[in-house]
Design a protein around this motif. Structure first.
Motif, short mmCIF file in Angstrom:
data_model
loop_
_atom_site.label_atom_id
_atom_site.label_comp_id
_atom_site.label_asym_id
_atom_site.label_seq_id
_atom_site.Cartn_x
_atom_site.Cartn_y
_atom_site.Cartn_z
N ASN A 166 -12.80 4.57 -1.46
CA ASN A 166 -12.42 5.92 -1.07
C ASN A 166 -11.63 6.62 -2.17
O ASN A 166 -11.85 7.80 -2.46
N SER A 167 -10.69 5.91 -2.79
CA SER A 167 -9.88 6.52 -3.85
C SER A 167 -10.74 6.87 -5.05
O SER A 167 -10.58 7.94 -5.65
N SER A 211 -10.85 0.82 0.73
CA SER A 211 -9.83 1.80 0.35
C SER A 211 -9.94 2.14 -1.13
O SER A 211 -9.74 3.29 -1.54
N ARG A 218 0.98 4.21 1.53
CA ARG A 218 0.28 4.74 2.71
C ARG A 218 0.10 6.25 2.63
O ARG A 218 -0.98 6.77 2.95
N GLU A 261 -11.69 -4.63 4.28
CA GLU A 261 -11.13 -3.27 4.36
C GLU A 261 -10.39 -2.88 3.09
O GLU A 261 -10.27 -1.69 2.78
N ASP A 262 -9.88 -3.85 2.32
CA ASP A 262 -9.10 -3.49 1.14
C ASP A 262 -9.97 -2.87 0.06
O ASP A 262 -9.55 -1.91 -0.61
N VAL A 293 -6.01 4.20 4.90
CA VAL A 293 -5.69 2.86 4.42
C VAL A 293 -6.84 1.90 4.69
O VAL A 293 -7.17 1.05 3.89
N SER A 294 -7.47 2.02 5.86
CA SER A 294 -8.53 1.10 6.22
C SER A 294 -9.57 1.84 7.03
O SER A 294 -9.35 2.97 7.47
N LYS A 295 -10.72 1.21 7.22
CA LYS A 295 -11.76 1.79 8.05
C LYS A 295 -11.42 1.59 9.52
O LYS A 295 -10.67 0.69 9.90
N HIS A 310 -2.73 7.10 0.24
CA HIS A 310 -4.09 6.70 0.67
C HIS A 310 -4.53 7.48 1.91
O HIS A 310 -5.74 7.51 2.19
N PHE A 351 0.85 -1.19 0.00
CA PHE A 351 0.00 0.00 0.00
C PHE A 351 0.89 1.25 0.00
O PHE A 351 1.87 1.31 0.74
#
Length: 560
Positions: A61-62, A58, A34, A54-55, A43-45, A37, A32
């Protein structure tokens, strides 16, 4: 699964990234960026229970911030995959839970509102849409069978068929039969065939496709369909997704019957038996397809679904039909289901501990989830309400009192179970002989009551069989209501009776599923056929070596 992985990590990812532009970090993003992101939502919730996958969040979000997840191929290497039936099912359950959370999340809602129409459709069918369509496929089977059940038990179907104005219904029956050919999910293997055809040639792809069918791939994927639908639907209703460690070992060990029962009881066995009872009632009372073979074509895919959900774990279980292992599995399962639970007793030691753990999500669900669970359970009352009026004991009466008297039978059963639970609590530990004599006397009383019913009301074997088909789902309805309203049942001191009723049902379900396995285990060639056909040469060789090593260990133990 390995062939399917070939298409998913190559041609699937290429198409998702370009031209569809809807790739969101499928698989574990082991590397990642980092710093990047952090500026795209993190990176994660933050929560470990709300967002299991969680992946992919992300990637959401992007994309919401104007980014685009690309796909770059540097080299292709083999990845450790889940090879055992139970490992694959736990992996599918984890992914289905994650997709249920994605369906309920704000991220998916916002993406759906901001995408253009064509990208929105691509996004839907490559994320939660696959699970929604899978759930609709199974719901279609339920709606079709319950609709036919209503038509048959209400007499509406008979009146329609006897109407002289309705003629030439053969075309309608043929249209109903044609859809069953496509319900086996054969179109789902099309991406895999295309990928293997592009890399190795279409002759090789066709050969691998035929070999997959001979290795009962439709049974396997139909079974996994039930896994996806169960855990996806339960997450939508109650939430509570959790991570499941699957492991990536080379699986050559035999899974016990109790392990398979604990893992697949609620997701497959209960639903398979419900559909089987529906098909039996439809077969007994239906008059629509008796003059043709269309009934077989209409219900073939549903019988295939029932058989896959009930027996696929044992077909794909190494040494699943060896007589000695079958005997050991039965002994282990009887010990497990008869063991009392308590604080600190794990679920693999006691049925009561597993039963409490299996329905734990109902205690923490919302009011909406609890109400929906009760409303869904109301479907089991259709059997009793319809079948009671077809028994000889009703004397063709349509009065509501007939239905009311049928509930006296259920109340009697609950009172008997209440007496058994009280006897178990008072005499089960210190006075085992007294408790066993009490159960024998109670059993003889029930037999005497059934004999009186046979003589006084003139019941036949068909009536008894139909009555069982009518009252078994009603008992399961009482179980579901009791589990959803556990606090109320404990307040009126009826929870022990619910638990005893649940134990009876689990025992009956186990007997129904175990009996065909025991019969097939009598024939030695069934186990050899299973090993040679379903598994490759390396697996078969490893299984033979494990048998030899197990035999040597037994010999050394006996010598000591």
């Amino acid at each position: 699964m390995s062939n399917q992985e070939t298409s998913f990590v190559t041609i699937g990812q290429r198409v998702l990234a370009n031209p569809l532009k809807v790739r969101f970090h499928y698989g574990h993003p082991d590397i990642f960026d980092r710093i990047f992101h952090i500026t795209r939502g993190g990176v994660s919730k933050a929560s470990k229970t709300i967002n299991l996958s969680e992946d992919i969040f992300s990637g959401f979000n992007s994309t919401l911030r104007g980014g685009n997840v690309t796909h770059h191929e540097y080299m292709q290497v083999g990845k450790g995959r889940d090879m055992g039936m139970n490992q694959i099912s736990m992996f599918e359950a984890k992914v289905a839970n994650g997709n249920g959370e994605q369906t309920l999340s704000r991220d998916v809602y916002r993406l759906g509102r901001r995408f253009d129409f064509y990208r929105m459709l691509s996004f839907y069918f490559t994320t939660v849409g696959f699970y929604v369509s899978s759930m609709l496929t199974v719901l279609t089977v339920y709606i079709f069978l319950y609709g036919r059940l209503y038509l048959v038990l209400s007499g509406l179907e008979k009146s329609i068929l006897e109407d002289p104005s309705i003629q030439q219904k053969q075309s309608l029956e043929t249209a109903l039969a044609s859809q069953s050919v496509f319900q086996l999910g054969l179109l789902l293997v099309l991406p895999m065939v295309m990928e293997v055809g592009l890399e190795k040639g279409f002759r090789t792809a066709l050969g691998e496709f035929i070999i997959m069918q001979l290795q009962l791939a439709p049974v396997f994927f139909t079974f996994q369909l039930g896994t996806k639908v169960h855990y996806y639907g339960r997450t939508l209703l109650h939430g509570g997704a959790q991570y499941r460690a699957t492991g990536r070992g080379f699986v050559v060990f035999h899974a016990k019957f109790a392990d398979n029962y604990r893992l697949y009881s609620r997701s497959h066995f209960v639903k398979g038996l419900e559909l089987m009872i529906l098909l039996f009632v439809y077969l007994v009372y239906s008059q629509s397809y008796r003059s043709s073979n269309i009934y077989l074509f209409v219900t073939f895919s549903m019988w295939f679904l029932v058989a896959s959900w009930l027996f696929a774990p044992f077909v794909f279980n190494p040494s699943g039909f060896e007589w000695q292992k079958t005997v050991d599995d039965w002994t282990d399962w009887k010990r497990w289901i008869g063991h009392r639970g308590g604080i600190g007793i794990p679920v693999d030691r006691s049925w009561e501990s597993w039963w409490e753990k299996e329905h734990e999500h109902l205690q923490y669900t919302s009011i909406r989830g609890r109400i929906l669970e009760i409303l869904l359970a109301l479907r089991f009352l259709i059997y009793q309400y319809g079948i009671v009026y077809h028994l000889n004991i009703s004397h063709h009466s349509k009065s509501i009192l007939v239905y009311g008297r049928s509930w006296l039978v259920m109340l009697t059963v609950l009172l008997v179970l209440k007496m058994i639970s009280m006897g178990r609590r008072r005499f089960g530990t210190d006075f085992q002989l007294t408790f066993r004599i009490f159960k024998v006397l109670l059993f003889l009383g029930i037999i005497s009551l059934m004999t009186v019913l046979f003589v006084v009301f003139g019941l036949t074997i068909v009536d008894v069989f139909a009555g069982i088909l009518g009252f078994m789902p009603t008992g399961w309805f009482i179980l579901l209501i009791g589990q959803a309203c556990k606090r109320f049942m404990m307040s009126i001191r009826f929870w022990d009776s619910i638990k005893e009723l649940g134990r009876v049902y689990e025992y009956v379900m186990g007997m129904i599923i175990f009996t065909p396995i025991a019969v097939l285990s009598w024939f030695p060639f069934v186990s050899e056929f299973q090993t040679r056909l379903l598994f490759n040469q390396a697996f078969s060789r490893g299984l033979q070596i494990s048998r030899i090593l197990a035999g040597r260990e037994d010999d050394s133990t006996s010598a000591k």
